[in-house]
Each structure stands twice: as structure tokens, then as C-alpha cells.
Design an enzyme around this catalytic site. Structure first.
Site, PDB file in Angstrom:
ATOM      1  N   GLU A 288       0.848  -1.190   0.000  1.00 41.96           N
ATOM      2  CA  GLU A 288       0.000   0.000   0.000  1.00 41.96           C
ATOM      3  C   GLU A 288       0.882   1.238   0.000  1.00 41.96           C
ATOM      4  O   GLU A 288       1.625   1.499   0.949  1.00 41.96           O
ATOM      5  CB  GLU A 288      -0.924   0.000   1.221  1.00 41.96           C
ATOM      6  CG  GLU A 288      -1.978   1.095   1.202  1.00 41.96           C
ATOM      7  CD  GLU A 288      -3.013   0.922   0.089  1.00 41.96           C
ATOM      8  OE1 GLU A 288      -3.647   1.931  -0.267  1.00 41.96           O
ATOM      9  OE2 GLU A 288      -3.190  -0.211  -0.421  1.00 41.96           O
TER      10      GLU A 288
ATOM     11  N   GLU B 219      -0.657   9.511  -5.444  1.00 43.95           N
ATOM     12  CA  GLU B 219       0.472   8.584  -5.406  1.00 43.95           C
ATOM     13  C   GLU B 219       0.730   7.919  -6.755  1.00 43.95           C
ATOM     14  O   GLU B 219       1.872   7.562  -7.069  1.00 43.95           O
ATOM     15  CB  GLU B 219       0.212   7.535  -4.319  1.00 43.95           C
ATOM     16  CG  GLU B 219       0.152   8.151  -2.924  1.00 43.95           C
ATOM     17  CD  GLU B 219      -0.817   7.471  -1.970  1.00 43.95           C
ATOM     18  OE1 GLU B 219      -1.094   8.063  -0.904  1.00 43.95           O
ATOM     19  OE2 GLU B 219      -1.301   6.366  -2.286  1.00 43.95           O
TER      20      GLU B 219
ATOM     21  N   ASP C 244      -6.791   3.250   3.246  1.00 42.89           N
ATOM     22  CA  ASP C 244      -6.488   1.956   3.866  1.00 42.89           C
ATOM     23  C   ASP C 244      -7.737   1.086   3.965  1.00 42.89           C
ATOM     24  O   ASP C 244      -7.697  -0.121   3.696  1.00 42.89           O
ATOM     25  CB  ASP C 244      -5.894   2.170   5.262  1.00 42.89           C
ATOM     26  CG  ASP C 244      -4.568   2.906   5.222  1.00 42.89           C
ATOM     27  OD1 ASP C 244      -3.810   2.692   4.261  1.00 42.89           O
ATOM     28  OD2 ASP C 244      -4.298   3.698   6.141  1.00 42.89           O
TER      29      ASP C 244
END
Length: 489
Positions: free
Chosen positions: A286, A316, A478
Site C-alpha cells: 500500500e 500517489e 487503507d
């Protein structure tokens, strides 16, 4: 007279309320009714897609998740800055880390206006302590279990998995974890604290107005950067016999003042752990908010080649792609990208990483490393997945739907999704690529998850019912990634 009026209201109140509701429905603008019906249809269709696949509650999937953890202190970001008397800056700037209050103001403003998530290490321990102390008695503050690994572990346990969690926690911390989570790591007296500066869409700080709800995170960790639980985690891993290994929390190493060679040694040891695991064991990494180019290069050397699944957000993804193409890190990207843009970036990441894997195997004549077979990108408006045909990852359509629903559940703070507190911001149709002449796919309310085949992989895209009454944005990625993985093990 007052008594008689009260009796009349009690007697006829329900009738009056019903009439008011009926009148409201009667005079509701037609376009509102259409939008409400559309949201209801999308929601029910996403729920059906999610429920096509269940988790085996008899033989619960086993997931090992590392590393680290913290206690999150969530506050309203603008209220905190106002409380400590930090005036809005007239110069929004990016800083790799925070050394003083002026840099904090500049960095916060830089990400606050576009509504982009960010996380920064505070090198000045005195400043960080002052921020935490000011937050402790700020109205509306909340404490919660934090850190990538514990949050993902918590979601997976909730969704029906047994979890081995690698982290060094205080006894109070472990007491609030699910009974389906086993901790591997040393106990610590004082856990690391992460300060979460949340803000809603339309929040104002001086001349700045946030375009979307998000958070700015600051931390000054003592334990997490050292992956202190790694050895005990490695010792318990084989006996736990996981179906999936998840790695996260490595952004705590970003800009941390390690001794020379210290970080390299830690990541090298983690690479050994990943390489020693069964080739059949899926490894998911992750991503997070990385701004130090050297650690990104380390991840490309040690971690990503040993992972067959990656999860990341819209910030990201271009950051990783830029580095893969030999450019500099992209600190700030479009917080609301189009589907076609994200899909093109995903294809490039998939292609480049798999080409690197093939080249490496040919050059070294070694079987070490893994091809990338799963890529999940979560954005505010939609979820997108690429999954290689014939890989171990299954149920991609249902997993994409579940990820989408989890986005709303987490941000709204409720397992029950209320369409009146949601909206669709994904376009009514989207191009599958920015290339001229690319196919456009309409958003079908009755089948909102669009899946199609390309080359050696399948792509699935699902709209998100974006929460309009935000409870919490921190931990969203998450929770979303973990929920999507659960159905694909």
C-alpha cells in the site's frame, strides 16, 4: 388555552407531519426526484455486485499485515491553526518536512486549497508537542487507532478475516483491537501519535478555500520508522500460514533522520522477508504520501519488485509513474482526475513494472521478484482496478464495487449508506483512454461497475457515492484497499 393547544397538537400532529411530507414530495423539483432515483439505483446495484461474493466465515481468510501503528488524534485543521495563533500564509509552499510554524502554515495552505491529502514529518519535536497539547482540549477532537497496518487489519477483521498484525503497541492500544487480530511486536509505553488535521469541502482559512474534504497529517514518530516489529512478525509468519501478506506504513521512513545506511538495512531485511515467503503468497504493498526521492528509489529496488499487488490514490499514482519514467517526484497532482487520465497512468505503471520484471529475470537468470498482477487506484469519484488474466486475484467486479461502497461507509462513518448524504461526481460517461477515438463507456445505473478486457488484463471501474456529510477522511485509502482485497483472496 395552552393545555388545549397541546392536546390538539398531540392528537393531530402525526397527520400534520404526514401532510407536510406529502406536500414536500409533491412540490419537490422533478430533477431532484430523478437524481434521488438515480442514486438509489446505483446504490442497490453496487450492493448487489458486492453481495455476489461472500467471505468464508467457516475457514476465515488469513492475512498478515505490517508494519507499525499509532494513535490518531483527529481535529478540525483550521480550528487548530487558529487556536495556536498561526496566521494564514501568503505564500503556499511545499516542504519535504516541517521545521517551524511558518513552514507548517505554508505546507498546510499548499495542500488545503486543492483539497489534496498530505502527510509530513515534523522534525521540530517542540512544535509537534505544542500542536498535540493544543489539540487535546480542542472541541470535537477524537482519538482512534491509526497507522496503515492497524487500519487495514481492522477493516479486514471486520470483513471476515483473521489477521496477524506487525506493530509495537501499548497495552491500551491492543485492548481495543478486534479479537480476530493477533499482534506480533514488542509492547511500548507511549505509542506514536499522528495528528490528523481534517477539513470539509468549502472550509476557509484566510484567503484559501478547500475544493474538497481531506486531511493534512503531521507526525514525529519514534517507533514506526524502525519497523521495530519486523523480526517478531517474521518469526510468526510461517506458523500463521497467511493467504495474503500486506505491507504498509513505510512512509514513516520518509525524511526521517536515520543514521547512514540504517534505512537501507531495514528495507533490505524487509526484502528478504518478502523473498522468503511462498511464491504462491500474494503480496500487496500500500503506497502512501512519499516526498523523498531516495526512499522512492529504495522502494522501487527493495519492495515493489517483490509485490504482485499495489494500492494507491490519485496523488500517489502519478508520483510513482513520474519516477518510473525518470522524472522527479510530483508533489501535487490533480485531486479530481478524469477516469481516462487515471487509466492511462495505470496502464503505464503496469507495463513499465512488468517490463522491468522481465528484464531483471533475463539479466540475472533468477526467479526472484514478482510480476505486477493487480493494481488498485482509489479516487474521490471512482475506483479502478487492473487485474491480470489467470492470476490469483478473483472477483474483480465485486471487489471494485465493495471498494466503492467502503469509501462512503468510512467517510460517512456508517455501515448503512444513506443516498440523501451522497452524490455522484463521476461523469455520466467516460473515455477508456485519452487517445483520440477511444471508446466511451456510459455509466449505467443498473450496472454501475464497468469491466472490460485489454491485452493480458481486465479493467474494472466503479463510481463512488461520495459522502456529503463527512465524518472522517483519514484512513479512507487503507479501508478502501483492504475491503477490495478481502474479496480477491
Amino acid at each position: 388555552m395552552e393545555g388545549g393547544g397541546s392536546v390538539s397538537w398531540i392528537k393531530y400532529g402525526p397527520v400534520v407531519s404526514l401532510v407536510v411530507v406529502l406536500l414536500a414530495l409533491w412540490f419537490r423539483p422533478p430533477q431532484h426526484a430523478v437524481l434521488d432515483d438515480r442514486l438509489d439505483t446505483v446504490l442497490s446495484s453496487l450492493l448487489r455486485a458486492e453481495q455476489k461474493v461472500g467471505v468464508n466465515n467457516v475457514a476465515r481468510p488469513r492475512v498478515a499485515v505490517g508494519f507499525g501503528g499509532c494513535v490518531d488524534l483527529l481535529v478540525d485543521g483550521v480550528s487548530l491553526l487558529n487556536k495556536i495563533g498561526l496566521p494564514p500564509t501568503d505564500q503556499p509552499l511545499h516542504h519535504n518536512y516541517i521545521e517551524n510554524a511558518e513552514q507548517l502554515a505554508q505546507s498546510f495552505a499548499y495542500f488545503f486549497a486543492p483539497g489534496a491529502a498530505a502527510e509530513r514529518f515534523v522534525l521540530n519535536e517542540t512544535l509537534f508537542s505544542e500542536l498535540v497539547e493544543a489539540s487535546r482540549d480542542l472541541p470535537g477532537n477524537r482519538w482512534s487507532v491509526g497507522g496503515n497496518a492497524p487500519v487495514m487489519a481492522g477493516r479486514m477483521a471486520t470483513e471476515g478475516c483473521d489477521v496477524l498484525l506487525g506493530g509495537s503497541f501499548s497495552p491500551d492500544f491492543t485492548d481495543v483491537l478486534s479479537q480476530h487480530i493477533t499482534v506480533a511486536g514488542n509492547a511500548v509505553e507511549e505509542p506514536d501519535i499522528h495528528l490528523i488535521l481534517e477539513y470539509p469541502s468549502g472550509a476557509r482559512w484566510g484567503p484559501f478555500t478547500s475544493r474538497r474534504a481531506n486531511r493534512y497529517i503531521v507526525h514525529s514518530d519514534d517507533h514506526n520508522p524502525y519497523l521495530a516489529s519486523m523480526e517478531e512478525f517474521a518469526g510468526k509468519l510461517q506458523g500463521f500460514n497467511p493467504d495474503l501478506l500486506v505491507v504498509g506504513g513505510l512512509q514513516m521512513m520518509d525524511n526521517f533522520p536515520f543514521q547512514t545506511g540504517e534505512r537501507d538495512a531495514l528495507l533490505s531485511r524487509l526484502a528478504e522477508l518478502l523473498s522468503a515467503s511462498s511464491p504462491r503468497l500474494g503480496v500487496h504493498f500500500e503506497m502512501a504520501s512519499f516526498v523523498e526521492e531516495s526512499i522512492m528509489q529504495d522502494l522501487l529496488h527493495y519492495i515493489i519488485p517483490r509485490s504482485d499487488s499495489l494500492g494507491m490514490n490519485e496523488q500517489e499514482l502519478p508520483n510513482l509513474l513520474s519516477l518510473l519514467k525518470g522524472s522527479n517526484i510530483t508533489v501535487l497532482s490533480d485531486p479530481n482526475p478524469r477516469v481516462a487520465t487515471v487509466l492511462d497512468q495505470m496502464r503505464e505503471v503496469y507495463r513499465i513494472l512488468n517490463q522491468r520484471h522481465r528484464d531483471s529475470r533475463e539479466e540475472t537468470n533468477s526467479s526472484e521478484g514478482k510480476p505486477l498482477t493487480r493494481l488498485h487506484v482509489h479516487t474521490l469519484a471512482f475506483q479502478a482496478m487492473i487485474v491480470t488474466h489467470g492470476s490469483q486475484w478473483k472477483n474483480t467486479m465485486s471487489a471494485t464495487a465493495k471498494a466503492s461502497l467502503t469509501a462512503n461507509r468510512h467517510v460517512c462513518g456508517s455501515n448503512d449508506i444513506d443516498p440523501s448524504k451522497a452524490r455522484l461526481i463521476m461523469d455520466d460517461s467516460f473515455s477508456v483512454s485519452r487517445q483520440e477515438g477511444s471508446q466511451r463507456i456510459p455509466l449505467q445505473e443498473s450496472r454501475p461497475v464497468s469491466c472490460w478486457d485489454e491485452e493480458d488484463y481486465e479493467i474494472c471501474v466503479a463510481p463512488v457515492l461520495v459522502c456529503t456529510e463527512v465524518f472522517q477522511t483519514a484512513g479512507g485509502g487503507d479501508n478502501i484497499s483492504a475491503a477490495g482485497l478481502v474479496l480477491q483472496i
